[in-house]
Motif scaffolding. Structure first.
Motif, short mmCIF file in Angstrom:
data_model
loop_
_atom_site.label_atom_id
_atom_site.label_comp_id
_atom_site.label_asym_id
_atom_site.label_seq_id
_atom_site.Cartn_x
_atom_site.Cartn_y
_atom_site.Cartn_z
N THR A 103 13.77 -10.78 32.88
CA THR A 103 13.08 -10.52 34.14
C THR A 103 13.39 -11.60 35.16
O THR A 103 13.68 -11.31 36.33
CB THR A 103 11.56 -10.44 33.91
N ALA A 104 13.33 -12.86 34.72
CA ALA A 104 13.61 -13.97 35.62
C ALA A 104 15.05 -13.92 36.13
O ALA A 104 15.33 -14.29 37.28
CB ALA A 104 13.36 -15.30 34.91
N ALA A 105 15.99 -13.46 35.28
CA ALA A 105 17.39 -13.38 35.68
C ALA A 105 17.72 -12.10 36.43
O ALA A 105 18.85 -11.94 36.91
CB ALA A 105 18.28 -13.49 34.44
N GLY A 106 16.76 -11.19 36.52
CA GLY A 106 16.98 -9.96 37.26
C GLY A 106 17.89 -8.96 36.59
O GLY A 106 18.53 -8.15 37.26
N LEU A 107 17.96 -8.99 35.25
CA LEU A 107 18.81 -8.06 34.52
C LEU A 107 17.95 -6.98 33.89
O LEU A 107 17.15 -7.25 33.00
CB LEU A 107 19.61 -8.79 33.44
N ASP A 108 18.13 -5.74 34.33
CA ASP A 108 17.40 -4.60 33.81
C ASP A 108 18.24 -3.97 32.69
O ASP A 108 19.19 -3.24 32.95
CB ASP A 108 17.13 -3.58 34.92
N VAL A 109 17.88 -4.27 31.46
CA VAL A 109 18.67 -3.79 30.32
C VAL A 109 18.63 -2.27 30.24
O VAL A 109 19.65 -1.63 29.91
CB VAL A 109 18.13 -4.41 29.01
N ALA A 110 17.51 -1.67 30.57
CA ALA A 110 17.39 -0.21 30.49
C ALA A 110 18.35 0.49 31.45
O ALA A 110 18.73 1.64 31.23
CB ALA A 110 15.96 0.21 30.78
N ALA A 111 18.75 -0.19 32.51
CA ALA A 111 19.64 0.42 33.50
C ALA A 111 21.12 0.30 33.12
O ALA A 111 21.97 0.88 33.80
CB ALA A 111 19.42 -0.23 34.87
N LEU A 112 21.42 -0.44 32.07
CA LEU A 112 22.81 -0.57 31.63
C LEU A 112 23.30 0.73 31.00
O LEU A 112 22.48 1.52 30.51
CB LEU A 112 22.93 -1.72 30.63
N PRO A 113 24.60 0.97 30.97
CA PRO A 113 25.13 2.25 30.46
C PRO A 113 24.61 2.63 29.08
O PRO A 113 24.28 3.79 28.84
CB PRO A 113 26.65 1.99 30.43
N LYS A 114 24.53 1.67 28.17
CA LYS A 114 24.04 1.94 26.82
C LYS A 114 22.84 1.07 26.48
O LYS A 114 22.57 0.80 25.31
CB LYS A 114 25.15 1.70 25.80
N GLY A 115 22.12 0.65 27.49
CA GLY A 115 20.95 -0.19 27.25
C GLY A 115 21.34 -1.50 26.59
O GLY A 115 22.35 -2.12 26.93
N ALA A 116 20.55 -1.92 25.61
CA ALA A 116 20.82 -3.17 24.91
C ALA A 116 22.07 -3.10 24.05
O ALA A 116 22.60 -4.13 23.63
CB ALA A 116 19.63 -3.56 24.03
N ARG A 117 22.58 -1.90 23.81
CA ARG A 117 23.79 -1.73 23.02
C ARG A 117 25.07 -1.79 23.87
O ARG A 117 26.17 -1.59 23.35
CB ARG A 117 23.75 -0.41 22.25
N THR A 118 24.94 -2.10 25.14
CA THR A 118 26.10 -2.21 26.02
C THR A 118 26.88 -3.48 25.67
O THR A 118 26.31 -4.57 25.61
CB THR A 118 25.65 -2.29 27.50
N ALA A 119 28.18 -3.33 25.45
CA ALA A 119 29.01 -4.49 25.13
C ALA A 119 29.25 -5.32 26.39
O ALA A 119 29.28 -4.79 27.51
CB ALA A 119 30.35 -4.05 24.54
N VAL A 120 29.43 -6.61 26.21
CA VAL A 120 29.67 -7.50 27.35
C VAL A 120 30.90 -7.08 28.13
O VAL A 120 30.93 -7.19 29.36
CB VAL A 120 29.80 -8.96 26.86
N ARG A 121 31.91 -6.58 27.44
CA ARG A 121 33.15 -6.17 28.12
C ARG A 121 32.90 -5.03 29.12
O ARG A 121 33.71 -4.79 30.02
CB ARG A 121 34.20 -5.74 27.11
N ASP A 122 31.78 -4.31 28.95
CA ASP A 122 31.46 -3.19 29.84
C ASP A 122 30.53 -3.58 30.98
O ASP A 122 30.16 -2.72 31.79
CB ASP A 122 30.83 -2.05 29.03
N LEU A 123 30.16 -4.84 31.06
CA LEU A 123 29.27 -5.29 32.13
C LEU A 123 30.06 -5.59 33.39
O LEU A 123 31.22 -6.02 33.34
CB LEU A 123 28.52 -6.55 31.70
N GLU A 124 29.43 -5.38 34.53
CA GLU A 124 29.99 -5.83 35.80
C GLU A 124 29.88 -7.34 35.86
O GLU A 124 29.09 -7.96 35.14
CB GLU A 124 29.24 -5.19 36.97
#
Length: 322
Positions: A150-171
């Protein structure tokens, strides 16, 4: 009476004041930086400004107890490097530092969060924390991860695969936010972020500075390396004429003893147990097994770094690799 998040239990500011006079570091290839002056109050946003290769990363690592300075004096929350480098490492955290806090592209967001929680319990928590029940430790780790995200402003639920999103797929911006969140999980009083505006659009840079400004406003002192400082920050410049015969490049090191030279830069300030089989469920995901590890510790240019015995443990806690 509720305690303000900007203050410690003793009523003092949570962030650390940072001062330096004539601060410098010389390595085998010449001066990484020298004659740097800093004067920042607790809870300040400090922008280390300068071109790539001007010693910005070395200054960040020296002020957080990861590299040993060779001249001048500095004081961070009453701790003076090189005498108190170990103590400095305990109250500070690094984010986005190449060769030190690199994220593993193949691992997921949830795996990185679980790994950091295990490392925090092993290296950062007080021994009495081991007396808590496993369920309580899991709950506390989950709460710490959620608060950091929350402090870092990262919404995990909004990621393509949620918490299972690989780092290589992050912007790029999402990856930076994740690195900051992982650093915040240790509850640092000084957060140091390298390359805060690297490869970001103008709008994304504004988002990052808003984020770092909000962390500073909450009481944590923030030290950020950038190519162009934002308004309102305490600006420290490492740009300066290069010393003849020196090589360019920021050197990075973990463990507090490695040194790599870069270019000379005159800087001035402007402005005011063991890993158990516990599973930590990442927000928006399910608990999974632990993560793999390797034993590589290198500088940015893949030059091996010599670590002392104490520094090796700190490097492990920093990178999440053993």
């Amino acid at each position: 009476m509720d305690q303000s998040p900007r203050e410690t239990a003793h009523g003092t500011p949570r962030g650390l004041a940072v001062t330096a006079r004539g601060f410098g570091l010389r390595g085998p290839r010449g001066w990484a930086f020298r004659d740097v002056d800093v004067d920042a109050a607790p809870g300040s946003l400090i922008a280390v400004e300068g071109p790539s290769g001007s010693g910005r990363t070395c200054l960040l690592l020296a002020l957080t107890g990861r590299m040993k300075p060779t001249e001048g004096v500095a004081e961070v929350g009453g701790l003076k490097p090189p005498r108190h480098m170990s103590a400095l490492r305990r109250v500070s955290a690094l984010a986005n530092v190449p060769g030190v806090t690199d994220l593993e592209p193949a691992l997921t967001v949830g795996e990185h969060l679980r790994e950091r929680a295990l490392l925090q319990r092993r290296f950062g928590d007080a021994p009495r924390a081991l007396l808590r029940s496993r369920a309580r430790r899991r709950a506390q780790a989950r709460e710490a991860a959620e608060a950091a995200l929350t402090a870092a402003g990262l919404d995990v639920a909004a990621l393509p695969k949620g918490a299972r999103t690989a780092v290589r797929d992050l912007e790029r911006l999402e990856e930076l936010r994740l690195s900051i969140a992982l650093a915040l999980m240790s509850g640092p009083r000084l957060l140091a972020v390298d390359d805060a505006d690297h490869k970001l659009s103008g709008a994304e840079r504004a988002e990052v500075w808003d984020l770092l400004g909000s962390l500073a406003a909450s009481g944590t002192t923030v030290l950020a390396v950038c190519s162009e400082a934002p308004g309102g920050a305490v600006v420290v410049s490492t740009a300066g004429p290069a010393e003849p015969g020196t090589a360019d490049g920021d050197g990075t090191a973990d463990g507090g003893t490695g040194q790599e030279g870069g270019t000379a830069g005159d800087g001035t300030a402007r402005g005011g147990g063991t890993a158990e089989d516990d599973e930590v469920a990442a927000p928006g995901g399910t608990a999974e097994q632990g993560t793999p590890a390797d034993d590589r510790t290198t500088t940015r240019d893949d030059t091996p770094v010599t670590e002392d015995e104490e520094g090796a443990a700190d490097a492990l806690a920093e990178t999440g690799r053993s």
